[in-house]
Scaffold this motif. Structure first.
Motif, PDB file in Angstrom:
ATOM      1  N   MET A 185       0.810  -1.188   0.000  1.00 18.41           N
ATOM      2  CA  MET A 185       0.000   0.000   0.000  1.00 18.41           C
ATOM      3  C   MET A 185       0.860   1.262   0.000  1.00 18.41           C
ATOM      4  SD  MET A 185      -2.970  -1.267  -0.244  1.00 18.41           S
ATOM      5  CE  MET A 185      -4.018   0.129  -0.173  1.00 18.41           C
ATOM      6  N   LEU A 186       1.997   1.191   0.672  1.00 14.23           N
ATOM      7  CA  LEU A 186       2.871   2.370   0.663  1.00 14.23           C
ATOM      8  C   LEU A 186       3.490   2.593  -0.711  1.00 14.23           C
ATOM      9  CD1 LEU A 186       4.639   2.337   4.139  1.00 14.23           C
ATOM     10  CD2 LEU A 186       2.869   3.855   3.298  1.00 14.23           C
ATOM     11  N   LEU A 187       3.689   1.522  -1.461  1.00 11.53           N
ATOM     12  CA  LEU A 187       4.190   1.702  -2.830  1.00 11.53           C
ATOM     13  C   LEU A 187       3.175   2.458  -3.679  1.00 11.53           C
ATOM     14  CD1 LEU A 187       5.834  -1.762  -3.549  1.00 11.53           C
ATOM     15  CD2 LEU A 187       6.980   0.417  -3.229  1.00 11.53           C
ATOM     16  N   TRP A 188       1.899   2.192  -3.463  1.00 13.42           N
ATOM     17  CA  TRP A 188       0.865   2.918  -4.200  1.00 13.42           C
ATOM     18  C   TRP A 188       0.862   4.383  -3.804  1.00 13.42           C
ATOM     19  CZ3 TRP A 188      -4.053  -0.628  -4.068  1.00 13.42           C
ATOM     20  CH2 TRP A 188      -3.794  -1.789  -4.790  1.00 13.42           C
ATOM     21  N   ALA A 189       1.077   4.652  -2.523  1.00 15.87           N
ATOM     22  CA  ALA A 189       1.132   6.043  -2.070  1.00 15.87           C
ATOM     23  C   ALA A 189       2.322   6.762  -2.691  1.00 15.87           C
ATOM     24  CB  ALA A 189       1.216   6.097  -0.548  1.00 15.87           C
ATOM     25  N   CYS A 190       3.453   6.076  -2.764  1.00 15.06           N
ATOM     26  CA  CYS A 190       4.634   6.676  -3.404  1.00 15.06           C
ATOM     27  C   CYS A 190       4.384   6.918  -4.884  1.00 15.06           C
ATOM     28  CB  CYS A 190       5.853   5.773  -3.207  1.00 15.06           C
ATOM     29  SG  CYS A 190       6.412   5.680  -1.507  1.00 15.06           S
ATOM     30  N   ALA A 191       3.653   6.022  -5.520  1.00 10.94           N
ATOM     31  CA  ALA A 191       3.318   6.215  -6.933  1.00 10.94           C
ATOM     32  C   ALA A 191       2.420   7.433  -7.099  1.00 10.94           C
ATOM     33  CB  ALA A 191       2.626   4.973  -7.492  1.00 10.94           C
ATOM     34  N   GLY A 192       1.506   7.638  -6.170  1.00 10.78           N
ATOM     35  CA  GLY A 192       0.623   8.796  -6.237  1.00 10.78           C
ATOM     36  C   GLY A 192       1.377  10.111  -6.140  1.00 10.78           C
ATOM     37  N   ILE A 193       2.453  10.117  -5.380  1.00  8.23           N
ATOM     38  CA  ILE A 193       3.285  11.320  -5.269  1.00  8.23           C
ATOM     39  C   ILE A 193       3.832  11.710  -6.634  1.00  8.23           C
ATOM     40  CG2 ILE A 193       5.436  12.247  -4.330  1.00  8.23           C
ATOM     41  CD1 ILE A 193       4.969  10.475  -1.884  1.00  8.23           C
ATOM     42  N   HIS A 194       4.355  10.742  -7.352  1.00  9.10           N
ATOM     43  CA  HIS A 194       4.978  11.032  -8.647  1.00  9.10           C
ATOM     44  C   HIS A 194       3.950  11.404  -9.705  1.00  9.10           C
ATOM     45  CE1 HIS A 194       8.105   8.783  -6.518  1.00  9.10           C
ATOM     46  NE2 HIS A 194       8.905   9.607  -7.141  1.00  9.10           N
ATOM     47  N   ILE A 195       2.795  10.739  -9.671  1.00  9.11           N
ATOM     48  CA  ILE A 195       1.742  11.100 -10.626  1.00  9.11           C
ATOM     49  C   ILE A 195       1.260  12.522 -10.352  1.00  9.11           C
ATOM     50  CG2 ILE A 195      -0.584  10.571 -11.449  1.00  9.11           C
ATOM     51  CD1 ILE A 195      -0.039   7.646 -10.691  1.00  9.11           C
ATOM     52  N   GLY A 196       1.059  12.844  -9.085  1.00  8.41           N
ATOM     53  CA  GLY A 196       0.629  14.196  -8.732  1.00  8.41           C
ATOM     54  C   GLY A 196       1.647  15.247  -9.113  1.00  8.41           C
ATOM     55  N   ALA A 197       2.918  14.939  -8.892  1.00  6.43           N
ATOM     56  CA  ALA A 197       3.977  15.888  -9.256  1.00  6.43           C
ATOM     57  C   ALA A 197       4.054  16.077 -10.767  1.00  6.43           C
ATOM     58  CB  ALA A 197       5.313  15.399  -8.721  1.00  6.43           C
ATOM     59  N   TYR A 198       3.654  15.093 -11.516  1.00  6.68           N
ATOM     60  CA  TYR A 198       3.629  15.213 -12.979  1.00  6.68           C
ATOM     61  C   TYR A 198       2.394  15.972 -13.453  1.00  6.68           C
ATOM     62  CZ  TYR A 198       3.381  13.842 -17.884  1.00  6.68           C
ATOM     63  OH  TYR A 198       3.283  13.857 -19.247  1.00  6.68           O
ATOM     64  N   ASN A 199       1.239  15.701 -12.842  1.00  6.61           N
ATOM     65  CA  ASN A 199      -0.018  16.286 -13.301  1.00  6.61           C
ATOM     66  C   ASN A 199      -0.152  17.775 -12.984  1.00  6.61           C
ATOM     67  OD1 ASN A 199      -0.661  13.748 -14.184  1.00  6.61           O
ATOM     68  ND2 ASN A 199      -2.294  13.397 -12.716  1.00  6.61           N
ATOM     69  N   ILE A 200       0.349  18.207 -11.847  1.00  8.13           N
ATOM     70  CA  ILE A 200       0.154  19.594 -11.422  1.00  8.13           C
ATOM     71  C   ILE A 200       0.788  20.591 -12.388  1.00  8.13           C
ATOM     72  CG2 ILE A 200       0.713  21.274  -9.603  1.00  8.13           C
ATOM     73  CD1 ILE A 200       0.216  18.965  -7.593  1.00  8.13           C
ATOM     74  N   PRO A 201       2.075  20.488 -12.726  1.00  9.63           N
ATOM     75  CA  PRO A 201       2.648  21.491 -13.632  1.00  9.63           C
ATOM     76  C   PRO A 201       2.123  21.400 -15.068  1.00  9.63           C
ATOM     77  CG  PRO A 201       4.379  20.074 -12.745  1.00  9.63           C
ATOM     78  CD  PRO A 201       3.078  19.573 -12.235  1.00  9.63           C
ATOM     79  N   ASN A 202       1.559  20.254 -15.442  1.00  9.65           N
ATOM     80  CA  ASN A 202       1.055  20.091 -16.805  1.00  9.65           C
ATOM     81  C   ASN A 202      -0.381  20.579 -16.963  1.00  9.65           C
ATOM     82  OD1 ASN A 202       3.329  18.969 -18.138  1.00  9.65           O
ATOM     83  ND2 ASN A 202       3.002  17.099 -16.959  1.00  9.65           N
ATOM     84  N   ASN A 203      -0.969  21.114 -15.896  1.00 11.79           N
ATOM     85  CA  ASN A 203      -2.317  21.696 -15.929  1.00 11.79           C
ATOM     86  C   ASN A 203      -3.356  20.747 -16.502  1.00 11.79           C
ATOM     87  OD1 ASN A 203      -1.491  24.160 -14.789  1.00 11.79           O
ATOM     88  ND2 ASN A 203      -0.754  24.843 -16.787  1.00 11.79           N
ATOM     89  N   PHE A 204      -3.373  19.515 -16.021  1.00 10.20           N
ATOM     90  CA  PHE A 204      -4.390  18.568 -16.434  1.00 10.20           C
ATOM     91  C   PHE A 204      -5.728  18.946 -15.803  1.00 10.20           C
ATOM     92  CE2 PHE A 204      -0.811  15.348 -17.001  1.00 10.20           C
ATOM     93  CZ  PHE A 204      -0.782  15.534 -18.376  1.00 10.20           C
ATOM     94  N   ASN A 205      -6.801  18.264 -16.207  1.00 10.28           N
ATOM     95  CA  ASN A 205      -8.118  18.594 -15.654  1.00 10.28           C
ATOM     96  C   ASN A 205      -8.196  18.231 -14.173  1.00 10.28           C
ATOM     97  OD1 ASN A 205      -8.729  15.834 -15.426  1.00 10.28           O
ATOM     98  ND2 ASN A 205      -9.631  15.772 -17.462  1.00 10.28           N
ATOM     99  N   ASN A 206      -9.267  18.702 -13.527  1.00  9.01           N
ATOM    100  CA  ASN A 206      -9.391  18.533 -12.069  1.00  9.01           C
ATOM    101  C   ASN A 206      -9.410  17.078 -11.624  1.00  9.01           C
ATOM    102  OD1 ASN A 206      -9.382  21.261 -11.613  1.00  9.01           O
ATOM    103  ND2 ASN A 206     -11.603  21.443 -11.725  1.00  9.01           N
ATOM    104  N   ALA A 207     -10.031  16.208 -12.405  1.00  7.59           N
ATOM    105  CA  ALA A 207     -10.080  14.790 -12.024  1.00  7.59           C
ATOM    106  C   ALA A 207      -8.678  14.198 -11.952  1.00  7.59           C
ATOM    107  CB  ALA A 207     -10.932  14.006 -13.016  1.00  7.59           C
ATOM    108  N   LEU A 208      -7.823  14.553 -12.882  1.00  9.26           N
ATOM    109  CA  LEU A 208      -6.457  14.035 -12.879  1.00  9.26           C
ATOM    110  C   LEU A 208      -5.584  14.711 -11.825  1.00  9.26           C
ATOM    111  CD1 LEU A 208      -5.813  13.619 -16.698  1.00  9.26           C
ATOM    112  CD2 LEU A 208      -6.254  11.849 -15.008  1.00  9.26           C
TER     113      LEU A 208
END
Length: 116
Positions: free
Chosen positions: A1-24
């Motif tokens: 489960m912690l691996l999934w949380a770590c994966a979420g960190i990287h996805i979030g760090a990628y999505n925020i600067p790329n201005n994806f939609n709110n769901a992403l």
């Protein structure tokens, strides 16, 4: 489960600067929040001799959440300098390892299948 949380960190760090939609933008944050909570529940409701108290679980989740938030903020700023593809690849590897753990459990605990 912690691996999934770590994966979420990287996805979030990628999505925020790329201005994806709110769901992403919300999905990786939700993954990063719910995964450590589920992980801590495993220790609270475990059948082992040492069951963690609610206070201990909440303290651990708060510490992990604070650390993950700091890491994600730093990674958002780091994305301006590094290749964004690295973050997505790392996220994919971490999510795959998280799922692989469950398949190993199924393989180890499944009853032997004999050919008839």
């Amino acid at each position: 489960m912690l691996l999934w949380a770590c994966a979420g960190i990287h996805i979030g760090a990628y999505n925020i600067p790329n201005n994806f939609n709110n769901a992403l933008l919300v999905q990786p944050q939700t993954l990063t929040i719910l995964s450590p909570i589920t992980w801590a529940q495993c220790f609270h409701y475990d059948d082992a001799s040492e069951i963690w108290s609610v206070l201990r679980c909440c303290t651990l989740i708060t510490a992990i959440g604070t650390m993950f938030a700091g890491i994600e903020v730093e990674l958002v700023f780091a994305l301006e300098v590094t290749a964004a593809t690295l973050f997505i690849q790392l996220s994919t590897v971490l999510r795959s390892l998280g799922v692989l753990r469950y398949y190993l459990d199924i393989y180890q605990h499944a009853p032997c299948m004999e050919h008839q």
